[in-house]
Design a protein around this motif. Structure first.
Motif, PDB file in Angstrom:
ATOM      1  N   PRO A   1       0.603  -1.575  -0.082  1.00 55.15           N
ATOM      2  CA  PRO A   1      -0.081  -0.306  -0.116  1.00 55.15           C
ATOM      3  C   PRO A   1       1.157   1.240   0.187  1.00 55.15           C
ATOM      4  N   THR A   2       0.412   2.389  -0.887  1.00 53.02           N
ATOM      5  CA  THR A   2       0.956   3.804  -0.665  1.00 53.02           C
ATOM      6  C   THR A   2       1.291   3.919   0.311  1.00 53.02           C
ATOM      7  N   THR A   3       1.159   4.043   1.573  1.00 51.39           N
ATOM      8  CA  THR A   3       0.991   4.116   2.943  1.00 51.39           C
ATOM      9  C   THR A   3       2.321   3.676   3.504  1.00 51.39           C
ATOM     10  N   LEU A   4       2.897   3.238   2.820  1.00 49.18           N
ATOM     11  CA  LEU A   4       3.799   1.573   3.376  1.00 49.18           C
ATOM     12  C   LEU A   4       4.812   1.691   3.205  1.00 49.18           C
ATOM     13  N   THR A   5       6.062   2.387   3.751  1.00 45.75           N
ATOM     14  CA  THR A   5       6.974   1.683   3.022  1.00 45.75           C
ATOM     15  C   THR A   5       7.839   1.640   3.578  1.00 45.75           C
ATOM     16  N   LEU A   6       9.525   0.794   2.902  1.00 43.73           N
ATOM     17  CA  LEU A   6      10.474   0.305   3.137  1.00 43.73           C
ATOM     18  C   LEU A   6      11.840   1.604   3.290  1.00 43.73           C
ATOM     19  N   ASN A   7      12.736   1.570   4.609  1.00 39.46           N
ATOM     20  CA  ASN A   7      14.484   1.820   4.608  1.00 39.46           C
ATOM     21  C   ASN A   7      15.236   1.255   5.576  1.00 39.46           C
ATOM     22  N   ALA A   8      15.959   1.316   4.079  1.00 38.13           N
ATOM     23  CA  ALA A   8      17.182   0.582   4.409  1.00 38.13           C
ATOM     24  C   ALA A   8      18.208   1.546   4.853  1.00 38.13           C
ATOM     25  N   SER A   9      17.890   3.074   5.522  1.00 36.68           N
ATOM     26  CA  SER A   9      18.978   4.074   4.740  1.00 36.68           C
ATOM     27  C   SER A   9      19.624   3.934   5.563  1.00 36.68           C
ATOM     28  N   GLU A  10      20.401   3.080   7.460  1.00 35.72           N
ATOM     29  CA  GLU A  10      20.846   3.203   7.884  1.00 35.72           C
ATOM     30  C   GLU A  10      22.215   1.950   7.951  1.00 35.72           C
ATOM     31  N   THR A  11      21.922   0.768   6.474  1.00 32.31           N
ATOM     32  CA  THR A  11      22.616  -0.211   7.223  1.00 32.31           C
ATOM     33  C   THR A  11      22.709   0.278   5.328  1.00 32.31           C
ATOM     34  N   ALA A  12      24.541   0.218   5.616  1.00 34.87           N
ATOM     35  CA  ALA A  12      25.386   0.554   3.948  1.00 34.87           C
ATOM     36  C   ALA A  12      24.912  -1.135   3.067  1.00 34.87           C
ATOM     37  N   GLY A  13      24.692  -1.448   1.571  1.00 31.58           N
ATOM     38  CA  GLY A  13      24.164  -2.299   1.375  1.00 31.58           C
ATOM     39  C   GLY A  13      22.939  -3.472   1.466  1.00 31.58           C
ATOM     40  N   LEU A  14      21.858  -2.801   2.715  1.00 28.91           N
ATOM     41  CA  LEU A  14      20.845  -3.619   2.692  1.00 28.91           C
ATOM     42  C   LEU A  14      19.662  -3.476   1.255  1.00 28.91           C
ATOM     43  N   THR A  15      19.456  -4.259   1.149  1.00 30.24           N
ATOM     44  CA  THR A  15      17.876  -3.871  -0.627  1.00 30.24           C
ATOM     45  C   THR A  15      17.114  -4.589   0.531  1.00 30.24           C
ATOM     46  N   ALA A  16      16.048  -4.067   0.362  1.00 28.79           N
ATOM     47  CA  ALA A  16      14.405  -4.584   0.728  1.00 28.79           C
ATOM     48  C   ALA A  16      13.797  -4.994  -0.092  1.00 28.79           C
ATOM     49  N   THR A  17      13.393  -6.064  -0.595  1.00 26.69           N
ATOM     50  CA  THR A  17      11.972  -6.026  -1.824  1.00 26.69           C
ATOM     51  C   THR A  17      10.548  -6.691  -0.960  1.00 26.69           C
ATOM     52  N   PRO A  18       9.714  -5.384  -1.149  1.00 26.09           N
ATOM     53  CA  PRO A  18       8.163  -6.072  -0.654  1.00 26.09           C
ATOM     54  C   PRO A  18       7.569  -6.941  -1.937  1.00 26.09           C
ATOM     55  N   THR A  19       7.001  -8.001  -1.345  1.00 25.00           N
ATOM     56  CA  THR A  19       5.792  -8.974  -2.128  1.00 25.00           C
ATOM     57  C   THR A  19       4.777  -9.021  -1.214  1.00 25.00           C
ATOM     58  N   LEU A  20       3.876  -9.243  -1.812  1.00 26.57           N
ATOM     59  CA  LEU A  20       2.036  -9.746  -0.934  1.00 26.57           C
ATOM     60  C   LEU A  20       2.618 -11.200  -1.265  1.00 26.57           C
ATOM     61  N   ASP A  21       2.618 -12.433  -0.538  1.00 21.91           N
ATOM     62  CA  ASP A  21       2.550 -13.404  -1.007  1.00 21.91           C
ATOM     63  C   ASP A  21       1.770 -13.937   0.049  1.00 21.91           C
ATOM     64  N   ALA A  22       0.950 -15.285  -0.790  1.00 17.26           N
ATOM     65  CA  ALA A  22      -0.363 -15.709  -0.577  1.00 17.26           C
ATOM     66  C   ALA A  22      -0.106 -16.962  -0.010  1.00 17.26           C
ATOM     67  N   THR A  23       1.367 -17.365  -0.098  1.00 16.95           N
ATOM     68  CA  THR A  23       1.898 -18.444   1.076  1.00 16.95           C
ATOM     69  C   THR A  23       1.569 -18.001   2.361  1.00 16.95           C
ATOM     70  N   GLN A  24       1.616 -17.014   3.288  1.00 16.08           N
ATOM     71  CA  GLN A  24       1.717 -16.769   4.662  1.00 16.08           C
ATOM     72  C   GLN A  24       0.508 -15.998   4.587  1.00 16.08           C
ATOM     73  N   ASP A  25      -0.025 -16.181   5.912  1.00 14.93           N
ATOM     74  CA  ASP A  25      -1.313 -15.483   6.170  1.00 14.93           C
ATOM     75  C   ASP A  25      -0.740 -15.730   7.890  1.00 14.93           C
ATOM     76  N   ALA A  26      -0.995 -14.458   8.901  1.00 13.50           N
ATOM     77  CA  ALA A  26      -1.209 -14.628  10.486  1.00 13.50           C
ATOM     78  C   ALA A  26      -2.323 -15.825  10.684  1.00 13.50           C
ATOM     79  N   GLY A  27      -3.385 -14.558   9.798  1.00 16.47           N
ATOM     80  CA  GLY A  27      -5.018 -15.754  10.319  1.00 16.47           C
ATOM     81  C   GLY A  27      -5.186 -16.924   9.828  1.00 16.47           C
ATOM     82  N   GLY A  28      -4.104 -17.025   8.733  1.00 18.88           N
ATOM     83  CA  GLY A  28      -4.821 -18.662   7.991  1.00 18.88           C
ATOM     84  C   GLY A  28      -5.037 -18.544   6.728  1.00 18.88           C
TER      85      GLY A  28
END
Ligand code: CA
Length: 202
Positions: free
Chosen positions: A55-82
């Motif tokens: 969602p546009t109101t969520l972002t990932l920020n890795a700027s404090e760690t040199a060389g760290l990259t973080a790629t988001p996806t929505l994963d249908a194999t995972q869900d906290a509600g089941g």
């Protein structure tokens, strides 16, 4: 008719009347016998169950760690509600301390935060051991955070924070979110996954 058959019919009719007279009310809802009602289903701020991207109101920020990259996806194999989807973040980084922030910018006020978080075994083995919720408030973007929460691998853990208990200016939140952390001895990682679901901002 044989008297035995009349008796059987009478018993069957009495049983049917008894069933019709209890166990349900005029609107068809079932009486659970204890006088209680089913609690309402929680409506989460983000459950990630629909859509295909962050969602546009969520972002990932890795700027404090040199060389760290973080790629988001929505994963249908995972869900906290089941059954649904969760946010999956694939992290690549060199050895050493790692900080990754999931930032939310859709709220300027909040009295209670709750995130459900899971670490993959690979992320845990590399040195990711938990996280904490935080907020930046006021014109100075003053940092405040909740308690550190240790997270075991492959188990959904609920991380909560009530900012008011830490004297945070609840009326002027600039940013809030979740910090993932791995310490100085953590190893290099390539595409290891961490997961977030059922974010509640109240
Ligand atoms: Ca979900």
């Amino acid at each position: 008719m044989h008297p035995y058959n009349i008796l059987t019919m009478s018993l069957a009719l009495a049983g049917a009347l008894a069933l019709a007279g209890c166990g349900s009310d005029s609107n068809g809802s079932v009486d659970n016998g204890g006088g209680g009602t089913t609690p309402p289903t929680t409506t989460y701020t983000y459950d990630f169950n629909s859509g295909t991207s962050l969602p546009t109101t969520l972002t990932l920020n890795a700027s404090e760690t040199a060389g760290l990259t973080a790629t988001p996806t929505l994963d249908a194999t995972q869900d906290a509600g089941g059954k649904g989807q969760a946010l999956a973040v694939a992290i690549t980084a060199p050895l050493g301390e790692k900080k990754l922030y999931l930032q939310e910018t859709g709220h300027t006020k909040a009295s209670k935060l709750s995130f459900q978080v899971k670490l993959s075994q690979e992320a845990f083995d590399a040195g990711f051991t938990g996280g904490k919720l935080y907020a930046k408030t006021g014109d100075g973007w003053t940092w405040s955070n909740g308690d550190w929460v240790s997270i075991n691998p492959d188990t959904w853990t609920t991380v909560t924070w009530t900012p008011g208990t830490d004297s945070v200016d609840l009326a002027d939140i600039k940013e809030l979110g979740l910090q993932f952390y791995a310490g100085a001895t953590s190893t290099a990682v390539s595409e290891v996954k961490v997961y977030v679901d059922n974010i509640l901002i109240e």
